[in-house]
Write an enzyme that holds these catalytic residues in place. Structure first.
Site, short mmCIF file in Angstrom:
data_model
loop_
_atom_site.label_atom_id
_atom_site.label_comp_id
_atom_site.label_asym_id
_atom_site.label_seq_id
_atom_site.Cartn_x
_atom_site.Cartn_y
_atom_site.Cartn_z
N CYS A 240 -105.79 -13.52 47.26
CA CYS A 240 -105.02 -13.71 46.03
C CYS A 240 -104.57 -12.39 45.42
O CYS A 240 -104.03 -12.37 44.32
CB CYS A 240 -105.82 -14.53 45.02
SG CYS A 240 -107.35 -13.73 44.51
N MET B 276 -79.11 10.67 60.47
CA MET B 276 -79.41 11.79 61.37
C MET B 276 -78.10 12.35 61.92
O MET B 276 -77.03 11.92 61.53
CB MET B 276 -80.35 11.32 62.46
CG MET B 276 -81.72 10.99 61.90
SD MET B 276 -82.87 10.52 63.17
CE MET B 276 -82.14 9.05 63.79
N HIS C 233 -69.90 3.92 54.98
CA HIS C 233 -71.29 4.33 54.73
C HIS C 233 -71.89 3.52 53.57
O HIS C 233 -72.99 2.98 53.66
CB HIS C 233 -71.30 5.83 54.41
CG HIS C 233 -72.65 6.34 54.05
ND1 HIS C 233 -73.07 6.45 52.74
CD2 HIS C 233 -73.69 6.75 54.82
CE1 HIS C 233 -74.31 6.92 52.73
NE2 HIS C 233 -74.71 7.12 53.97
N GLY D 155 -76.10 6.99 59.56
CA GLY D 155 -75.65 8.23 58.90
C GLY D 155 -76.77 9.15 58.48
O GLY D 155 -76.53 10.19 57.87
N GLU E 242 -113.97 -8.44 46.77
CA GLU E 242 -113.09 -7.34 46.38
C GLU E 242 -113.83 -6.01 46.26
O GLU E 242 -113.29 -5.05 45.73
CB GLU E 242 -112.32 -7.69 45.10
CG GLU E 242 -113.16 -8.28 44.00
CD GLU E 242 -112.34 -8.83 42.82
OE1 GLU E 242 -111.14 -8.52 42.72
OE2 GLU E 242 -112.93 -9.53 41.99
N ARG F 64 -75.76 12.50 70.38
CA ARG F 64 -75.96 11.60 69.24
C ARG F 64 -77.43 11.22 69.07
O ARG F 64 -78.13 11.01 70.06
CB ARG F 64 -75.21 10.29 69.45
CG ARG F 64 -73.73 10.40 69.39
CD ARG F 64 -73.12 9.14 69.97
NE ARG F 64 -71.69 9.21 70.01
CZ ARG F 64 -70.88 8.73 69.07
NH1 ARG F 64 -71.37 8.11 68.02
NH2 ARG F 64 -69.59 8.85 69.18
N LYS G 213 -79.58 3.08 70.20
CA LYS G 213 -78.28 3.45 70.77
C LYS G 213 -78.40 3.62 72.28
O LYS G 213 -77.62 3.04 73.04
CB LYS G 213 -77.80 4.75 70.11
CG LYS G 213 -76.36 5.03 70.38
CD LYS G 213 -75.86 6.19 69.52
CE LYS G 213 -75.75 5.80 68.07
NZ LYS G 213 -75.55 6.91 67.16
N ARG H 33 -75.01 -2.89 69.00
CA ARG H 33 -76.39 -3.24 68.62
C ARG H 33 -76.31 -4.58 67.90
O ARG H 33 -75.23 -4.98 67.45
CB ARG H 33 -76.99 -2.17 67.69
CG ARG H 33 -76.28 -2.10 66.40
CD ARG H 33 -76.74 -0.97 65.53
NE ARG H 33 -75.73 -0.81 64.48
CZ ARG H 33 -75.54 0.25 63.78
NH1 ARG H 33 -76.28 1.30 63.96
NH2 ARG H 33 -74.60 0.30 62.86
N SER I 220 -112.20 -15.57 48.35
CA SER I 220 -110.80 -15.21 48.17
C SER I 220 -110.76 -13.68 48.11
O SER I 220 -111.42 -13.07 47.27
CB SER I 220 -110.25 -15.82 46.88
OG SER I 220 -108.91 -15.42 46.72
N TYR J 240 -105.35 -19.59 53.65
CA TYR J 240 -104.17 -19.61 52.78
C TYR J 240 -103.90 -18.23 52.18
O TYR J 240 -104.79 -17.37 52.16
CB TYR J 240 -104.31 -20.65 51.65
CG TYR J 240 -105.37 -20.31 50.62
CD1 TYR J 240 -105.07 -19.53 49.50
CD2 TYR J 240 -106.68 -20.77 50.76
CE1 TYR J 240 -106.03 -19.21 48.56
CE2 TYR J 240 -107.65 -20.46 49.82
CZ TYR J 240 -107.32 -19.68 48.72
OH TYR J 240 -108.26 -19.35 47.80
C1 PEP Z 1 -107.54 -8.50 43.10
O1 PEP Z 1 -108.32 -7.60 42.75
O2 PEP Z 1 -106.91 -8.47 44.17
C2 PEP Z 1 -107.31 -9.64 42.22
C3 PEP Z 1 -106.54 -10.64 42.60
O3 PEP Z 1 -107.85 -9.60 40.99
P1 PEP Z 1 -107.22 -8.77 39.76
O4 PEP Z 1 -105.88 -8.27 40.22
O5 PEP Z 1 -107.13 -9.70 38.64
O6 PEP Z 1 -108.24 -7.69 39.60
MG MG Z 2 -109.72 -8.03 41.15
#
Ligand code: PEP
Ligand code: MG
Length: 897
Positions: free
Chosen positions: A851, A105, A455, A103, A764, A94, A25, A339, A783, A871
């Site tokens: 992943c 604050m 609102h 709305g 992991e 304000r 603001k 804004r 991965s 990726y």
């Molecule tokens: C993970 O641990 O991020 C993974 C992809 O394997 P899972 O979720 O199957 O343990």
């Molecule tokens: Mg896992």
């Protein structure tokens, strides 16, 4: 000597890019003032001052003096002093944080009025005492509730009682004596509640109001809103102190809200609401019904023309949809706020492309202007227009989507029913900030009053909830928990209704829903190509695809999922969880493997599993022909395939009692007991299984490579990547690789083929991160399994914590969002950064992906781009979101070059 911190800024010292310091603001008021637009003079107290105040519990040194200096110069500019008895300068106080929190604050208007200056105000307003007392009662109510903690309902009730006595529903029918009486009532309520009189001293009012705005950063609803919107909890709010202009001085005055385009559809035109003889929040609060902004042309043509001119100037200046608050004070237009406006997902895509076509922005900027979350909303289903449906009302299409749920009429019921698993639609006459918890819990919101800027509409759009507002033909009776349509249909609490936030329609009962047009476009249906929204999405996605560096793969375990992911733009599979192929009817085969008492029994079980696994993989490799498919060897603890220990023990005991002992059950019970672990997530799973159960990983490798051979023989182009889970040390990987290499050789000989495949590992475990250099020597790819990596780094059981103490952690601001949802950049993120560096140093062509669930999370995707992964892999439905965010990540990087 260090310079003392500067806490207060004049408008001339700021600009729109200082939202961090001056709040949205304040920064935009400064920008408008510097553009020469009619902004009432004022100053801004910075977010830094708020943070210092909140951490010390008192005003930081220098703030009060700095405020005095700025107040002095404001008083000089206005030629009058704050609360001056014969001609008072009044100010609004304000809130305004970096990110809009509509709305959530506090705001206090008319600061500086007291028993004396109210008379001066009346004299200056040509003797209009009614106006002066109306302003005073508003100050008392706002100050009383915001600063002094009186329940706002008490003020509201007193006003309603008075209106009832006067037999009217309209505040404008109250005369000056009524308002005088109301002022006396409010003052008494304040005294009764606090034990003190309403503070008459203007500067005290100002200081207390500023404090209250600072404090409102931490109210329950503000905290909840920030959590919902993922706004960091430590930003603080700025405070704008601006000289008051009055929209409540008669019918030649008024207040309004406007958009430079329709925030629901993106269409250009005159959008907004106007309310004559009203002040401040009256418009958004939906207290009286507003008129469409276009009517202002008849009411006050000069102000209307000037407003149209300013709106065009603002849109060209900001190169985006702007929303605006303005006031007309006796025929003079004042700009109170602007804004870059919130908009629906649909409008975001349309507007981005419209602005490109108008030559205001380029395609790079268009991609930056939309978000993955908005794309997700466009992928929601909508109502089937061919289905039978009973239209019972039509309101405004405030926030799109198709929602079906049970009608509820108050927030606590919405929360309670949603918790027990019901889909609910919150129905109110209008909403206010206290309804927030119900709005969060509900699938959709329906109101009978208020416009697109009410609102309900603003908050629902912000949260991505479906909303129909201002369905005036519905008579909503919150006390009776029901509404009645003009056609006589009564809907009571618990009755199912369906509401369409894209069209504003309300239907009785359940209406079937169908896939969104955008999803149908991703699915490759030609007939949706001519749709304007689909066209905008397609243009933006094509540009994001060109811009992005990150590749997008999908997590998919079935040929159907793989095929869908491919249609959605996935370039391969980043995680195929083979254990998912062991479920259903095959569970008994896994059970046989586990309870096997001899190596023959074990081999038999594996031999039965092999063809099934191979056939599944043939289907997946076929769906992803020509693209990489990462197949992960079995990961979860084996007990997941076995019955529950307690249940089985009871069953066996009963059978024993009856004397019909089952050998199979006894064997099973023995295995369940043997495999029982206190902490299965830290136990016999992942690569450990492959090492402990002979033949298991070899069978899986055989299934993968035989499927590969079958695809090659069928003329396909399979590109399998074998992935080992939960590796902590390179020795584990070496052991498994030996098995895989042996199996591969056998199959190559059997088929007379050269098989090409990669072997890599999941990273992991924190230990694997630290040993990434050595592991990379044995792995062609990594991965990142960020689900486990988050679990193992924080020591949070991923299956338990979200339901147990996370809400407290979120409340206390330990993190703003669950680290399982959005990557914890400072902890888990740093581990990934380290692993990337070590891994690539050991093997420069090491291919890197992610992943875990974070692969589909927008903020996390930006991080993965930054650390140089190749990726991300996510669920098929999120693939388009990941493509878009990967494009945005690349373009955001470029924007800051
Ligand atoms: C993970 O641990 O991020 C993974 C992809 O394997 P899972 O979720 O199957 O343990
Ligand atoms: Mg896992």
């Amino acid at each position: 000597m260090t310079q003392p911190t500067k806490y207060v800024y004049d408008f001339s010292e700021g600009d729109k890019d200082q939202r961090d310091l001056l709040g949205g603001k304040g920064a935009n008021l400064a920008e408008m003032a510097n553009l020469g637009l009619p902004v009432p003079p004022g100053f801004v107290i910075s977010t830094e001052a708020c943070r210092a105040y909140l951490s010390a519990g008192k005003e930081p040194d220098g703030l009060v003096d700095e405020m005095s200096e700025h107040l002095d110069s404001l008083e000089r500019a206005m030629g009058k002093q704050l609360g001056q008895p014969d001609d008072p300068l009044l100010v609004s106080v304000r809130s305004g944080a970096k990110f809009s929190m509509p709305g959530m604050m506090e705001t206090v208007l008319n600061v500086g009025l007291n028993d004396e200056s109210v008379a001066g105000l009346a004299r200056k307003a040509d003797g209009d005492e009614r106006f002066a007392f109306d302003s005073y009662r508003r100050l008392l109510a706002m100050f009383g509730s915001t600063v002094l903690g009186v329940d706002p309902a008490a003020f509201h009730e007193a006003l309603e009682d008075l209106k009832k006595e006067r037999k009217t529903e309209n505040d404008l029918d109250l005369d000056v004596d009524d308002l005088r009486e109301l002022v006396a009532t409010y003052k008494k309520q304040i005294k009764d509640h606090t034990g003190d009189d309403f503070p008459q001293e203007p500067r005290t009012q100002l200081d207390l109001a500023v404090r209250a705005v600072f404090d409102s950063w931490n109210t329950e609803r503000a905290v909840l809103y920030r959590r919902q919107e993922r706004i960091p909890g430590d930003l603080g709010t700025a405070v704008s102190v601006v000289s008051m202009v009055f929209g409540n001085g008669g019918m030649d005055s008024g207040t309004g809200v406007a958009f430079t385009r329709d925030p629901a559809s993106g269409a250009q035109g005159v959008w907004g609401d106007y309310l004559q003889n009203a002040q401040g929040e009256d418009v958004v609060a939906g207290i009286r019904n507003t008129v469409p902004l276009a009517d202002l042309e008849d009411i006050d043509k000069d102000s209307y023309d000037e407003l149209m001119h300013i709106m065009q100037k603002l849109e060209e200046h900001y190169q985006d949809l702007c929303d605006i608050e303005f006031t007309v004070e006796r025929g003079k237009l004042w700009m109170l706020q602007t804004r870059v406006g919130k908009r629906t997902a649909e409008a975001a895509f349309r507007i981005a492309c419209q602005l490109v076509d108008q030559g205001l922005i380029d395609m790079d900027e268009a991609v930056r202007r939309v978000t993955g979350d908005q794309l997700t909303q466009l992928m929601f289903p909508r109502f089937d227009s061919d289905a039978d449906r009973e239209l019972i009302a039509k309101g405004m299409n405030a926030s799109p989507g198709a929602a079906v749920g049970k009608a509820v009429f108050d927030s606590s019921t919405a929360v309670a029913w949603a918790e027990r698993g019901d889909d609910v639609i919150l129905v109110r006459r209008e909403t206010n900030p206290d309804d927030l918890s119900g709005m969060v819990a509900a699938r959709a919101i329906l109101t009978s009053r208020g416009g697109k800027t009410s609102h309900a509409a603003v908050v629902a759009r912000g949260m991505g909830r479906t909303c129909v507002c201002g369905a005036e033909s519905l008579d909503v009776d919150v006390a009776q928990k029901q509404f009645v349509s003009r056609g006589g249909v009564t809907v009571s609490e618990g009755d199912v209704i369906s509401i369409d936030g894209t069209t504003g329609e309300v239907f009785a009962d359940e209406v079937p829903v169908v896939d969104s047009l955008v999803v149908r476009h991703f699915e490759g249906e030609d007939e949706v190509e001519s749709d304007e929204l689909v066209d905008a999405v397609q243009r933006v996605m094509a540009h994001a695809d060109d811009a992005r560096r990150l590749e997008v793969r999908a997590n998919a375990d079935t040929p159907d999922d793989a095929a869908r992911a491919r249609r959605f733009g996935a370039r391969g599979i980043g995680l195929c969880r083979t254990e998912h192929m062991f479920l259903g009817k095959r569970k008994s085969l896994v059970e046989a493997l586990i309870v096997a008492e001899s190596s023959e029994e074990q081999e038999d079980a594996l031999a039965e599993l092999l063809p099934m696994q191979r056939d599944d993989l043939v289907g997946i490799l076929e769906s992803m022909d020509g693209l990489p498919v990462t197949i992960r060897l079995i990961d979860p603890p084996l007990h997941e395939f076995l019955p529950d220990l307690t249940e089985l023990s009871v069953e066996v005991a009963i059978e024993d009692d009856r004397g019909d002992k089952s050998r199979r059950h006894h064997k099973l019970l023995g295995a369940v007991k043997r495999l029982h672990e206190q902490n299965p997530m830290l136990g016999l799973r992942g690569v450990r299984l492959g090492i402990v159960i002979p033949g298991l990983f070899a069978m899986q490798a055989r299934a993968i490579l035989e499927a590969t051979a079958a695809r090659l023989e069928a003329g396909g182009d399979p590109q399998p990547e074998i992935m080992i889970p939960l590796v902590a040390t390179v020795q584990e990987l070496e052991l498994v690789k030996t098995d895989i290499t042996r199996v591969a050789k056998e199959i190559e000989e059997e088929h007379g083929l050269d098989l090409s495949f990669k072997v890599g590992t999941m990273i992991e475990l924190p230990r694997a991160v630290m040993a990434s250099g050595e592991i990379a020597e044995q792995a062609e790819f990594f991965s990142y399994g960020t689900n486990d990596l988050t679990q193992m780094t924080w020591g949070f059981s991923r299956d338990d914590v979200e339901a147990s103490f996370f809400s407290t952690y979120l409340e206390k601001g330990i993190f703003g969002v669950s680290p399982f949802e959005s990557l914890d950049r400072d902890g888990v993120g740093q581990l990934i950064r380290h692993s990337v560096e070590k891994g690539r140093a050991a093997r420069p062509d090491l291919h890197l992906g992610i992943c875990g669930e974070h692969g589909g999370d927008p903020d996390s995707i930006h991080f993965f781009d930054e650390v140089g992964l190749d990726y991300v892999s996510c669920s098929p439905f999120r693939v388009p979101v990941a493509r878009l965010e990967a494009g945005r990540a690349a373009l955001m990087g470029r924007a800051s070059d």
